[in-house]
Motif scaffolding. Structure first.
Motif, PDB file in Angstrom:
ATOM      1  N   THR A 112       0.837  -1.196   0.000  1.00 40.68           N
ATOM      2  CA  THR A 112       0.000   0.000   0.000  1.00 40.68           C
ATOM      3  C   THR A 112       0.867   1.239   0.000  1.00 40.68           C
ATOM      4  OG1 THR A 112      -1.491  -1.254   1.398  1.00 40.68           O
ATOM      5  CG2 THR A 112      -1.971   1.061   1.134  1.00 40.68           C
ATOM      6  N   ASN A 113       1.829   1.257   0.929  1.00 41.99           N
ATOM      7  CA  ASN A 113       2.696   2.416   1.030  1.00 41.99           C
ATOM      8  C   ASN A 113       3.480   2.619  -0.263  1.00 41.99           C
ATOM      9  OD1 ASN A 113       3.891   4.500   2.686  1.00 41.99           O
ATOM     10  ND2 ASN A 113       5.756   3.287   2.574  1.00 41.99           N
ATOM     11  N   GLY A 114       4.075   1.531  -0.767  1.00 43.04           N
ATOM     12  CA  GLY A 114       4.919   1.647  -1.950  1.00 43.04           C
ATOM     13  C   GLY A 114       4.138   2.102  -3.164  1.00 43.04           C
ATOM     14  N   LEU A 115       2.960   1.481  -3.378  1.00 43.19           N
ATOM     15  CA  LEU A 115       2.204   1.811  -4.588  1.00 43.19           C
ATOM     16  C   LEU A 115       1.646   3.222  -4.524  1.00 43.19           C
ATOM     17  CD1 LEU A 115       0.379  -1.572  -5.097  1.00 43.19           C
ATOM     18  CD2 LEU A 115       2.029  -0.528  -6.634  1.00 43.19           C
ATOM     19  N   LEU A 116       1.158   3.616  -3.347  1.00 41.57           N
ATOM     20  CA  LEU A 116       0.604   4.968  -3.251  1.00 41.57           C
ATOM     21  C   LEU A 116       1.692   6.007  -3.481  1.00 41.57           C
ATOM     22  CD1 LEU A 116      -1.898   4.700  -0.273  1.00 41.57           C
ATOM     23  CD2 LEU A 116      -2.397   4.875  -2.695  1.00 41.57           C
TER      24      LEU A 116
END
Lengths: 348, 289
Positions: free
Chosen positions: A85-89
């Motif tokens: 989630t963190n990486g993609l956002l």
């Protein structure tokens, strides 16, 4: 010197910290951690950050497995959700960091309901296997939802700044993780003092008795899943910031086992134990590496060829040895040491 | 239709391996109340040992089985004595964690001894046999045959032999079994050695069917759906569960999409557990306060 626990009121039973000595030592520890980047090099600092991230994850898992007694082998799944989630956002949607971190936690918490709801009817080993199944399903969904997650290619994180500091550098990142670690520990400590924490412990000790006493099992078990996964999701987000390249290989079964080993080693159900266990186990590979290197060339090449195997064996041996000889974990050792100190020359 | 039959047939074959591994899980769970997370690793270890024996003595299939099974049983006994026996009386969770630790240790040691590269398993003919219009390798048919033999043997053992009945007594109520003069620790040891014997059969046949690689342990985890479907405490249910899961996985792969094979089984167990939290053939535990 304190010679025992003298609780005189109910308030002192639920106090965050029961003595000035402990406060003083906590302050010393905190000052030491804050000063660490001043004299430690980049490599030790990145190790320290990794250990702190492990602490966040272990504290989260401890709320679920140690405090509430719901055994989870699905830790790697929640870490993966947080990290992705963190990486993609950050990489694909250009969200700011202050929004992606909570998003990682919240999404893990929401997805944890998917495991939490079936778990209401399950107990013990059946639950453990369901969480294991969950972790597999998560990593495979990530692999096959290529349009969103880049599938097997993984996600490269861009350079991120927080308060004007570049988080890809070790020193700012250390402070960043330290802040989250302190927040997670405070959250966990305070939760265990509240109504929720005591309900969780009651469920762990005997869930039917807890229900008879009026504890809503559904609500508190789901709450345990959500809060624990929230913290674990944050740990996953921190992991993604540190390794800066997220792919599913990082989140294998061994990660779940490591996490369980951390809280068992530290002492199940104790937050200080989770911290100790996490620090111990995340620094263990480093100690092993140094040990192998002191024996010169052949042994250090063996180490580099079989890093994963040797690390695995070490985890296994540590888990087995602690369960066999010291089931209360490191925190039990610490308590014994304290008791020995105050009671010497008497045994008890 | 032909595609369907082919999917079922190959599903049954891979299900036979799941079924055998699952029987090992169920046997230990039935006798000791512990899920042995190291079962897949036992399969891997015994398969590698069989491989070494087969290559250094050039044994063919049946002699190899006859040599490997006793070795596997001794390994099972040793593991039980060294790792599990001292934990007697500890909470189940602690013992399960010991098996998880044991699993990691066996995996590491095996890869360090035999290296990370996969081997071709020698000793079985590779001529294709046609049953009707379906092609089979001999090893695949052996796997199905072995599962059938093991199921029959397990049924006869648990229902007809004194020791098997003692094992069921231990499973039903350990204290009562002790009071009736059954040596409970002995039964535990027996369960471990029998289940590693089954692991050896499963390992040899799996390695003969596919390859012998360091990811063989993963078959153990992939057999969990089979055990859950059958109910952790039902040995024969586990075998049936294995066949069912094998077919379901193949169906998911064939009709729903590439790659779904890996998780189809796990999705099935989550669904099954939501409806029957004790498995399809498992015994329902009733708690009274």
């Amino acid at each position: 010197m304190r010679t025992g626990h003298f609780k005189e009121s109910y308030a002192s039973l639920v106090a965050l910290n029961d003595s000035h000595v402990v406060w003083a030592w906590t302050a010393v520890l905190l000052a030491g951690l804050l000063a660490l980047p001043l004299f430690a090099g980049n490599y030790p600092l990145s190790l320290a950050s990794a250990a702190l991230i492990a602490v966040v994850g272990a504290v989260g898992l401890n709320l679920l497995t140690g405090t509430t007694g719901l055994i989870s082998i699905g830790q790697s799944g929640f870490l993966a959700i947080g990290a992705y989630t963190n990486g993609l956002l950050l990489a694909d949607y250009d969200w700011p960091l202050w929004a992606t971190m909570p998003a990682a936690g919240i999404l893990s918490a929401l997805i944890s309901l998917l495991v939490g709801i079936p778990s209401l009817r399950l107990k013990g080993l059946y639950l453990a296997i369901t969480t294991l199944a969950f972790a597999f399903i998560v990593t495979h969904i990530i692999l096959y939802a290529e349009d969103i997650t880049h599938g097997p290619n993984g996600v490269f994180l861009p350079k991120v700044t927080a308060f004007g500091f570049d988080l890809s550098r070790d020193r700012p990142f250390f402070y960043f993780t330290l802040a989250f670690t302190i927040l997670a520990i405070l959250l966990a400590l305070n939760l265990s003092r509240t109504r929720i924490g005591r309900a969780w412990m009651a469920i762990r000790d005997h869930d039917i008795a807890a229900r008879v006493m009026g504890i809503d099992l559904v609500r508190y078990k789901l709450l345990a899943f959500m809060i624990s996964s929230f913290i674990v999701g944050i740990a996953g987000a921190l992991m993604s910031l540190q390794i800066r390249f997220v792919n599913t290989d990082v989140f294998g079964l061994i990660l779940s086992i490591e996490a369980l080993a951390m809280i068992i080693l530290g002492g199940l159900g104790s937050i200080a134990g989770a911290v100790l266990g996490a620090v111990f186990l995340s620094l263990l590979p480093e100690v092993i590496r140094l040990a192998f290197e002191t024996f010169g060339d052949p042994s250090s090449t063996t180490y580099t060829t079989y890093v994963y195997e040797i690390r695995g064996i070490a985890y296994g041996v540590v888990i087995v040895a602690f369960l066999r000889f010291k089931p209360e974990g490191l925190i039990g050792l610490w308590r014994d040491a304290k008791r020995y100190w105050t009671n010497w020359p008497l045994a008890y | 239709m032909e595609f369907f039959v082919l999917l079922v047939a190959t599903g049954l074959v891979s299900g036979a391996a799941y079924g055998m591994i699952a029987m090992g899980f169920a046997l230990i769970y039935k006798a000791t109340g512990v899920v042995n997370f190291a079962q897949g690793e036992l399969v891997m270890l015994t398969a590698y040992i069989a491989f070494s024996i087969a290559t250094s003595f050039e044994l063919s299939f049946f002699p190899l089985l006859l040599v490997t099974i006793p070795i596997a049983m001794v390994i099972g006994l040793l593991l039980e004595r060294i790792f599990i026996r001292p934990m007697l009386g500890e909470p189940v969770f602690a013992i399960v964690m010991v098996t998880i630790g044991l699993a990691v240790i066996i995996r590491g040691v095996t890869i360090m001894i035999w290296g990370p590269d996969p081997f071709e398993f020698p000793g079985l003919p590779t001529t294709v046999i046609y049953l009707g219009s379906l092609p089979f390798y001999p090893a695949q048919l052996y796997a199905l045959g072995a599962l059938a033999v093991l199921v029959l043997a397990a049924w006869a053992f648990l229902n007809r032999s004194r020791v098997g009945i003692a094992m069921r007594a231990v499973a039903a109520n350990e204290k009562a079994a002790l009071l009736m003069g059954i040596g409970v620790p002995r039964i535990h040891a027996l369960a471990w050695s029998l289940s590693s014997a089954i692991a050896a059969v499963a390992g040899i046949l799996f390695a003969a069917n596919f390859k012998l690689g360091p990811d063989l342990w993963f078959q153990g985890l992939k057999s969990f759906p089979a055990v859950i479907l059958g109910g952790l405490d039902s040995v024969i249910g586990a075998a049936i569960g294995g066949l069912v899961i094998g077919v379901i996985e193949n169906m998911a792969q064939g009709y729903l999409g590439q790659g779904l094979r890996e998780i189809a089984g796990f999705v099935v167990i989550v669904l099954v557990l939501m409806i029957r939290p004790y498995g399809l053939f498992g015994e329902r535990e009733i708690e009274r306060v």
